[in-house]
Scaffold this active site. Structure first.
Site, PDB file in Angstrom:
ATOM      1  N   SER A  83       0.793  -1.236   0.000  1.00  0.00           N
ATOM      2  CA  SER A  83       0.000   0.000   0.000  1.00  0.00           C
ATOM      3  C   SER A  83       0.826   1.286   0.000  1.00  0.00           C
ATOM      4  CB  SER A  83      -0.934   0.003   1.212  1.00  0.00           C
ATOM      5  OG  SER A  83      -0.196  -0.187   2.390  1.00  0.00           O
ATOM      6  N   THR A 184      -1.666   3.430   4.460  1.00  0.00           N
ATOM      7  CA  THR A 184      -0.850   4.625   4.228  1.00  0.00           C
ATOM      8  C   THR A 184       0.143   4.731   5.359  1.00  0.00           C
ATOM      9  OG1 THR A 184      -2.643   5.868   3.162  1.00  0.00           O
ATOM     10  CG2 THR A 184      -0.974   7.178   4.286  1.00  0.00           C
ATOM     11  N   THR A 202       1.373   6.957   0.106  1.00  0.00           N
ATOM     12  CA  THR A 202       0.497   5.806  -0.144  1.00  0.00           C
ATOM     13  C   THR A 202       0.398   5.510  -1.633  1.00  0.00           C
ATOM     14  OG1 THR A 202      -1.720   4.915   0.321  1.00  0.00           O
ATOM     15  CG2 THR A 202      -1.625   7.185  -0.389  1.00  0.00           C
ATOM     16  N   ARG A 212      -7.338   8.958  -9.768  1.00  0.00           N
ATOM     17  CA  ARG A 212      -7.948   9.182  -8.444  1.00  0.00           C
ATOM     18  C   ARG A 212      -6.877   9.645  -7.446  1.00  0.00           C
ATOM     19  NH1 ARG A 212      -7.037   6.999  -3.022  1.00  0.00           N
ATOM     20  NH2 ARG A 212      -8.992   7.142  -1.898  1.00  0.00           N
ATOM     21  N   VAL A 213      -7.175  10.681  -6.726  1.00  0.00           N
ATOM     22  CA  VAL A 213      -6.286  11.142  -5.657  1.00  0.00           C
ATOM     23  C   VAL A 213      -7.060  11.056  -4.355  1.00  0.00           C
ATOM     24  CG1 VAL A 213      -5.092  13.158  -4.722  1.00  0.00           C
ATOM     25  CG2 VAL A 213      -4.889  12.615  -7.156  1.00  0.00           C
ATOM     26  N   GLY A 214      -6.434  10.484  -3.343  1.00  0.00           N
ATOM     27  CA  GLY A 214      -7.112  10.325  -2.060  1.00  0.00           C
ATOM     28  C   GLY A 214      -6.801  11.475  -1.111  1.00  0.00           C
ATOM     29  N   ASP A 215      -6.946  11.200   0.155  1.00  0.00           N
ATOM     30  CA  ASP A 215      -6.709  12.217   1.177  1.00  0.00           C
ATOM     31  C   ASP A 215      -5.213  12.466   1.414  1.00  0.00           C
ATOM     32  OD1 ASP A 215      -6.612   9.528   2.139  1.00  0.00           O
ATOM     33  OD2 ASP A 215      -6.619  10.257   4.200  1.00  0.00           O
ATOM     34  N   THR A 235      -5.275   7.571   7.897  1.00  0.00           N
ATOM     35  CA  THR A 235      -5.226   6.416   6.997  1.00  0.00           C
ATOM     36  C   THR A 235      -6.624   5.812   6.948  1.00  0.00           C
ATOM     37  OG1 THR A 235      -4.216   4.262   6.525  1.00  0.00           O
ATOM     38  CG2 THR A 235      -4.419   4.857   8.847  1.00  0.00           C
ATOM     39  N   GLY A 236      -6.926   5.162   5.835  1.00  0.00           N
ATOM     40  CA  GLY A 236      -8.258   4.596   5.656  1.00  0.00           C
ATOM     41  C   GLY A 236      -8.839   5.072   4.335  1.00  0.00           C
ATOM     42  N   GLY A 238      -9.877   7.291   1.812  1.00  0.00           N
ATOM     43  CA  GLY A 238      -9.592   8.708   1.677  1.00  0.00           C
ATOM     44  C   GLY A 238     -10.823   9.558   1.432  1.00  0.00           C
TER      45      GLY A 238
END
Ligand code: ASP
Length: 339
Positions: A83, A184, A202, A212-215, A235-236, A238
């Site tokens: 990850s 992450t 991450t 796609r971009v996460g948090d 983490t988790g 996003g």
């Protein structure tokens, strides 16, 4: 410090009925950390060796940010970690796209990269964005071009193990990635001078849509550092953090005087109240430290494990755990007064 005296009544009831709620971490002991610096707190058990390298780097003469960067680079280099960095699970098209950010409390500086391909150490590119450009966030091809201009090399990040997992996922035509296929490293640190810093890296959600971009690379979501107050990381899933500026919210709760662990709990409670998803479906976790060197963490469901390291101490701890049973929140935009 007396934890219970600083809790809301609801939290106190939960804490009394569910002993695991506050996690392994002894909040009273955390108040005694003032002479134990640098302090590093990071997500998951794989954060422990990263923290230890961060500590060694700073004790060896590096600045706090050098420690954060070195620690996260270690995780990014781990082929077995599915990850973060190399070995990370790819997007829907089989391409590894990485997100990272770094933040220095001193001067309130930040740098980040989103959906960058082929670069082993996005955390280092994020630091270069912070230090060498007038910008904060570079994404996609632009981020890779910048990395190349800074002397980074492009390499294949898709390992044969990750490729096999992706092929199996494709063959089953699953709509969603299997559970547990994302994590992450978020790391926050405090040095002896009282300065704070943090980083986050991450490969994001496995089999995500390309682009796609996460948090994680977004300042205030996957990471936030405020040199007057504290620092937090996430983490988790996003999407369930970045709709709420999750890490920023944790820091804001600390600004109101909450212990870092209480601030993490409050943030999850607030998200759970507003969100249509049940708290057990949110899959979000936060770590936090404050300027005094106190630390804490909270996560949904069973909670999660996080790592804490300072001179003479390095441990994996269990966070506070918030389930719909413990919090009494089932999702669906419930106003605060209903609780
Ligand atoms: N927060 C990361 C993301 O959504 C994934 C994770 O930490 O599990 O990209």
């Amino acid at each position: 410090m007396n934890f219970s005296s600083r809790c809301s009544l609801g939290t106190l009831v939960v804490a009394l009925s569910l002993p695991v709620f506050v996690g392994d971490h002894d909040l009273a002991a955390a108040d005694d950390l003032a002479n134990d610096y640098p302090l590093f707190v990071s997500t998951w058990p794989f954060g422990k060796p990263a923290n230890e390298l961060a500590l060694k780097t700073v004790v060896g003469g590096g600045v706090l940010l050098d420690g954060i960067e070195a620690g996260i680079r270690l995780t990014e280099s781990d082929f077995e970690n599915a990850s973060v960095g190399i070995g990370g699970l790819p997007n829907r098209r089989g391409v590894v796209q990485l997100d990272a950010c770094i933040m220095s409390g001193k001067g309130h500086q930040a740098g980040a990269v989103g959906a960058i391909e082929g670069i082993l150490h996005p955390i280092s590119v994020a630091r270069r964005v912070m230090e060498k450009t007038p910008h904060v966030l570079l994404v996609g091809q632009g981020a890779q071009d910048f990395a190349l201009s800074q002397g980074f090399a492009v390499q294949q990040l898709l390992t044969s193990k990750a490729r096999r997992a992706w092929e199996q996922w494709k063959a089953k035509q699953l709509a969603n990635p299997p559970e547990g296929s994302h994590d992450t490293i978020a790391m926050v640190g405090l040095d002896a001078a009282g300065d704070l810093a943090g980083g986050c890296s991450t490969s994001g959600l496995a089999y995500k849509l390309p682009g796609r971009v996460g948090d994680s690379p977004l300042i205030g979501d996957g990471l936030y550092v405020d040199n007057e107050i504290g620092a937090a990381g996430a983490t988790g899933v996003g999407e369930n953090v970045l709709r709420y500026c999750g890490s920023f919210l944790v820091v804001e709760y600390m600004r109101q005087g909450l212990h870092p662990q209480e601030a993490c709990i409050k943030t999850i409670e607030r998200i759970a109240r507003l969100d249509p998803l049940n708290v057990d479906e949110l899959f979000i976790n936060f770590i936090a430290i404050d300027k005094k060197g106190r630390f804490g963490a909270a996560g949904t469901g069973e909670g999660f494990q996080y790592s804490v390291t300072y001179p003479g101490y390095s441990k994996v701890l269990k966070s506070a755990a918030l389930s719909s049973r413990s919090v009494g929140i089932t999702g669906g935009n419930q106003p605060e007064s209903v609780k």
